[in-house]
Motif scaffolding. Structure first.
Motif, PDB file in Angstrom:
ATOM      1  N   LEU A  16       0.823  -1.206   0.000  1.00 34.18           N
ATOM      2  CA  LEU A  16       0.000   0.000   0.000  1.00 34.18           C
ATOM      3  C   LEU A  16       0.859   1.258   0.000  1.00 34.18           C
ATOM      4  O   LEU A  16       0.579   2.213  -0.730  1.00 34.18           O
ATOM      5  CB  LEU A  16      -0.926   0.001   1.220  1.00 34.18           C
ATOM      6  N   LYS A  17       1.899   1.243   0.825  1.00 34.44           N
ATOM      7  CA  LYS A  17       2.737   2.436   0.946  1.00 34.44           C
ATOM      8  C   LYS A  17       3.554   2.692  -0.307  1.00 34.44           C
ATOM      9  O   LYS A  17       3.546   3.803  -0.851  1.00 34.44           O
ATOM     10  CB  LYS A  17       3.665   2.299   2.158  1.00 34.44           C
ATOM     11  N   ASN A  18       4.282   1.693  -0.786  1.00 33.08           N
ATOM     12  CA  ASN A  18       5.255   1.900  -1.849  1.00 33.08           C
ATOM     13  C   ASN A  18       4.698   1.815  -3.269  1.00 33.08           C
ATOM     14  O   ASN A  18       5.240   2.451  -4.176  1.00 33.08           O
ATOM     15  CB  ASN A  18       6.401   0.895  -1.690  1.00 33.08           C
ATOM     16  N   LEU A  19       3.633   1.057  -3.451  1.00 35.48           N
ATOM     17  CA  LEU A  19       3.093   0.907  -4.801  1.00 35.48           C
ATOM     18  C   LEU A  19       1.881   1.793  -5.078  1.00 35.48           C
ATOM     19  O   LEU A  19       1.579   2.082  -6.245  1.00 35.48           O
ATOM     20  CB  LEU A  19       2.719  -0.562  -5.058  1.00 35.48           C
ATOM     21  N   PHE A  20       1.209   2.226  -4.022  1.00 37.01           N
ATOM     22  CA  PHE A  20       0.003   3.030  -4.230  1.00 37.01           C
ATOM     23  C   PHE A  20       0.093   4.420  -3.595  1.00 37.01           C
ATOM     24  O   PHE A  20       0.042   5.429  -4.297  1.00 37.01           O
ATOM     25  CB  PHE A  20      -1.222   2.283  -3.677  1.00 37.01           C
ATOM     26  N   LEU A  21       0.253   4.480  -2.274  1.00 37.18           N
ATOM     27  CA  LEU A  21       0.220   5.771  -1.585  1.00 37.18           C
ATOM     28  C   LEU A  21       1.397   6.665  -1.944  1.00 37.18           C
ATOM     29  O   LEU A  21       1.214   7.839  -2.281  1.00 37.18           O
ATOM     30  CB  LEU A  21       0.178   5.553  -0.071  1.00 37.18           C
ATOM     31  N   ALA A  22       2.608   6.127  -1.853  1.00 38.10           N
ATOM     32  CA  ALA A  22       3.795   6.948  -2.076  1.00 38.10           C
ATOM     33  C   ALA A  22       3.819   7.609  -3.459  1.00 38.10           C
ATOM     34  O   ALA A  22       4.035   8.821  -3.562  1.00 38.10           O
ATOM     35  CB  ALA A  22       5.058   6.124  -1.840  1.00 38.10           C
ATOM     36  N   PRO A  23       3.612   6.865  -4.541  1.00 39.18           N
ATOM     37  CA  PRO A  23       3.637   7.510  -5.864  1.00 39.18           C
ATOM     38  C   PRO A  23       2.580   8.605  -6.003  1.00 39.18           C
ATOM     39  O   PRO A  23       2.863   9.689  -6.540  1.00 39.18           O
ATOM     40  CB  PRO A  23       3.359   6.347  -6.819  1.00 39.18           C
ATOM     41  N   TYR A  24       1.362   8.337  -5.501  1.00 38.84           N
ATOM     42  CA  TYR A  24       0.285   9.324  -5.641  1.00 38.84           C
ATOM     43  C   TYR A  24       0.531  10.553  -4.779  1.00 38.84           C
ATOM     44  O   TYR A  24       0.462  11.694  -5.255  1.00 38.84           O
ATOM     45  CB  TYR A  24      -1.055   8.687  -5.264  1.00 38.84           C
ATOM     46  N   LEU A  25       0.830  10.353  -3.496  1.00 39.52           N
ATOM     47  CA  LEU A  25       0.993  11.477  -2.576  1.00 39.52           C
ATOM     48  C   LEU A  25       2.221  12.311  -2.914  1.00 39.52           C
ATOM     49  O   LEU A  25       2.185  13.548  -2.839  1.00 39.52           O
ATOM     50  CB  LEU A  25       1.084  10.963  -1.141  1.00 39.52           C
ATOM     51  N   ASN A  26       3.318  11.657  -3.291  1.00 33.82           N
ATOM     52  CA  ASN A  26       4.526  12.398  -3.645  1.00 33.82           C
ATOM     53  C   ASN A  26       4.318  13.255  -4.889  1.00 33.82           C
ATOM     54  O   ASN A  26       4.755  14.406  -4.946  1.00 33.82           O
ATOM     55  CB  ASN A  26       5.694  11.442  -3.873  1.00 33.82           C
ATOM     56  N   ALA A  27       3.649  12.697  -5.879  1.00 34.17           N
ATOM     57  CA  ALA A  27       3.438  13.423  -7.131  1.00 34.17           C
ATOM     58  C   ALA A  27       2.403  14.543  -6.977  1.00 34.17           C
ATOM     59  O   ALA A  27       2.540  15.611  -7.584  1.00 34.17           O
ATOM     60  CB  ALA A  27       2.987  12.453  -8.226  1.00 34.17           C
ATOM     61  N   THR A  28       1.391  14.310  -6.155  1.00 40.03           N
ATOM     62  CA  THR A  28       0.291  15.268  -6.036  1.00 40.03           C
ATOM     63  C   THR A  28       0.575  16.376  -5.030  1.00 40.03           C
ATOM     64  O   THR A  28       0.348  17.562  -5.306  1.00 40.03           O
ATOM     65  CB  THR A  28      -1.003  14.537  -5.639  1.00 40.03           C
ATOM     66  N   PHE A  29       1.076  16.001  -3.852  1.00 44.04           N
ATOM     67  CA  PHE A  29       1.223  16.974  -2.768  1.00 44.04           C
ATOM     68  C   PHE A  29       2.666  17.411  -2.513  1.00 44.04           C
ATOM     69  O   PHE A  29       2.904  18.317  -1.722  1.00 44.04           O
ATOM     70  CB  PHE A  29       0.627  16.398  -1.477  1.00 44.04           C
ATOM     71  N   ARG A  30       3.619  16.776  -3.163  1.00 50.22           N
ATOM     72  CA  ARG A  30       5.040  17.133  -3.067  1.00 50.22           C
ATOM     73  C   ARG A  30       5.457  17.437  -1.620  1.00 50.22           C
ATOM     74  O   ARG A  30       5.960  18.521  -1.314  1.00 50.22           O
ATOM     75  CB  ARG A  30       5.334  18.336  -3.967  1.00 50.22           C
ATOM     76  N   PRO A  31       5.250  16.498  -0.704  1.00 48.43           N
ATOM     77  CA  PRO A  31       5.564  16.753   0.708  1.00 48.43           C
ATOM     78  C   PRO A  31       7.051  16.990   0.937  1.00 48.43           C
ATOM     79  O   PRO A  31       7.905  16.373   0.294  1.00 48.43           O
ATOM     80  CB  PRO A  31       5.102  15.465   1.404  1.00 48.43           C
ATOM     81  N   TRP A  32       7.362  17.907   1.851  1.00 43.11           N
ATOM     82  CA  TRP A  32       8.744  18.161   2.244  1.00 43.11           C
ATOM     83  C   TRP A  32       8.914  17.785   3.715  1.00 43.11           C
ATOM     84  O   TRP A  32       7.951  17.770   4.472  1.00 43.11           O
ATOM     85  CB  TRP A  32       9.127  19.620   2.024  1.00 43.11           C
ATOM     86  N   VAL A  33      10.130  17.452   4.092  1.00 39.47           N
ATOM     87  CA  VAL A  33      10.381  17.036   5.467  1.00 39.47           C
ATOM     88  C   VAL A  33      11.718  17.591   5.933  1.00 39.47           C
ATOM     89  O   VAL A  33      12.678  17.659   5.163  1.00 39.47           O
ATOM     90  CB  VAL A  33      10.354  15.499   5.607  1.00 39.47           C
ATOM     91  N   SER A  34      11.774  18.004   7.179  1.00 39.16           N
ATOM     92  CA  SER A  34      12.999  18.492   7.800  1.00 39.16           C
ATOM     93  C   SER A  34      13.227  17.742   9.107  1.00 39.16           C
ATOM     94  O   SER A  34      12.287  17.524   9.871  1.00 39.16           O
ATOM     95  CB  SER A  34      12.882  20.001   8.078  1.00 39.16           C
ATOM     96  N   GLY A  35      14.469  17.320   9.347  1.00 41.35           N
ATOM     97  CA  GLY A  35      14.792  16.651  10.606  1.00 41.35           C
ATOM     98  C   GLY A  35      14.565  15.160  10.592  1.00 41.35           C
ATOM     99  O   GLY A  35      14.488  14.538  11.658  1.00 41.35           O
ATOM    100  N   ILE A  36      14.481  14.563   9.411  1.00 39.90           N
ATOM    101  CA  ILE A  36      14.200  13.131   9.329  1.00 39.90           C
ATOM    102  C   ILE A  36      15.284  12.309  10.026  1.00 39.90           C
ATOM    103  O   ILE A  36      15.031  11.190  10.492  1.00 39.90           O
ATOM    104  CB  ILE A  36      14.036  12.704   7.855  1.00 39.90           C
ATOM    105  N   GLU A  37      16.479  12.878  10.141  1.00 41.58           N
ATOM    106  CA  GLU A  37      17.580  12.168  10.799  1.00 41.58           C
ATOM    107  C   GLU A  37      17.350  12.023  12.303  1.00 41.58           C
ATOM    108  O   GLU A  37      18.063  11.260  12.976  1.00 41.58           O
ATOM    109  CB  GLU A  37      18.902  12.903  10.550  1.00 41.58           C
ATOM    110  N   ASN A  38      16.362  12.716  12.844  1.00 42.83           N
ATOM    111  CA  ASN A  38      16.075  12.636  14.279  1.00 42.83           C
ATOM    112  C   ASN A  38      15.268  11.395  14.660  1.00 42.83           C
ATOM    113  O   ASN A  38      15.105  11.105  15.854  1.00 42.83           O
ATOM    114  CB  ASN A  38      15.317  13.889  14.738  1.00 42.83           C
TER     115      ASN A  38
END
Length: 230
Positions: A6-28
């Motif tokens: 669900l995450k890698n084949l469906f949600l990730a491609p759609y959400l990344n392409a549509t909403f272009r989420p950004w993240v800061s501090g992922i190393e924490n």
């Protein structure tokens, strides 16, 4: 396996392409070991975007109402939530709430990543409200660190009451882990639990920039409903 699909084949491609989420501090976020991610909660889609940005599986505690729908729609929602790692919890109080917290502790004792919204409900106004002390109890019982998280603009992408999301870029800021090991063995002290919870909420407020209101969000929501019914 279902979570990965669900995450890698469906949600990730759609959400990344549509909403272009950004993240800061992922190393924490620790690469291994049990940890709690304590986030503000401004939209129902918060539980989708946070796991999307992390390599590790995140298990969320979701209110039981989401799992009790009838018919095909109810089955579909229930199957989806189970598939993306959300666990049903009862927030009615008393022994039911205690059992729900125990479920979270079990996830942590298994070395997992537990996502939780200390406010206990979505913010009804966009402000940050008082946290419930259940998060503090789980921290002390499972002896784990907690990582504060701030979600940005998910409420604009999926406002309360909306059915179809709006295309809007969303963001996540992940703070440094907080260590409360100095309070080990004090999970039965309500003043300690309140102190820990308040410290977490202060850090979330700092990351998110939200105005903090020392009132439970559910209390404000219930007052609004009572006023409408009057």
């Amino acid at each position: 396996m279902l979570y990965w699909i669900l995450k890698n084949l469906f949600l990730a491609p759609y959400l990344n392409a549509t909403f272009r989420p950004w993240v800061s501090g992922i190393e924490n976020v620790p690469a291994t070991g049990a940890v709690i991610l304590a986030s503000n909660h401004v939209s129902v889609v918060d539980s989708l975007f946070l796991p999307l940005m992390l390599k590790r599986k995140v298990t969320f505690l979701a209110k039981s109402d989401y799992f009790t729908g009838k018919g095909i729609k109810g089955w579909a929602i229930r199957s989806f939530l189970n598939g993306v790692g959300q666990l049903s919890i009862d927030r009615s109080g008393g022994k039911a709430s205690e059992a729900s917290l125990d479920t979270g502790v079990e996830v942590l004792r298994g070395g997992g990543v537990l996502g939780i919204y200390p406010e206990g409900t979505r913010s009804p106004t966009g402000k940050l409200y008082r946290g419930r002390t259940g998060v503090a109890r789980m921290i002390l019982e499972a002896k784990v660190p907690v990582v504060p998280v701030a979600m940005f603009d998910t409420d604009k992408a999926m406002p309360i009451g909306s059915v179809i999301p709006k295309v809007r870029r969303v963001g996540i800021v992940i703070g440094e882990p907080l260590d409360f090991s100095r309070f080990e063995g004090m999970e039965g002290d309500r003043f300690v639990l309140r102190s820990i919870t308040d410290e977490i909420m202060v850090e979330i407020a700092r990351l998110s920039g939200q105005e903090y209101v020392d009132v439970y969000g559910s209390t404000l929501r219930n007052r609004a409903r009572a006023a409408q019914a009057a």
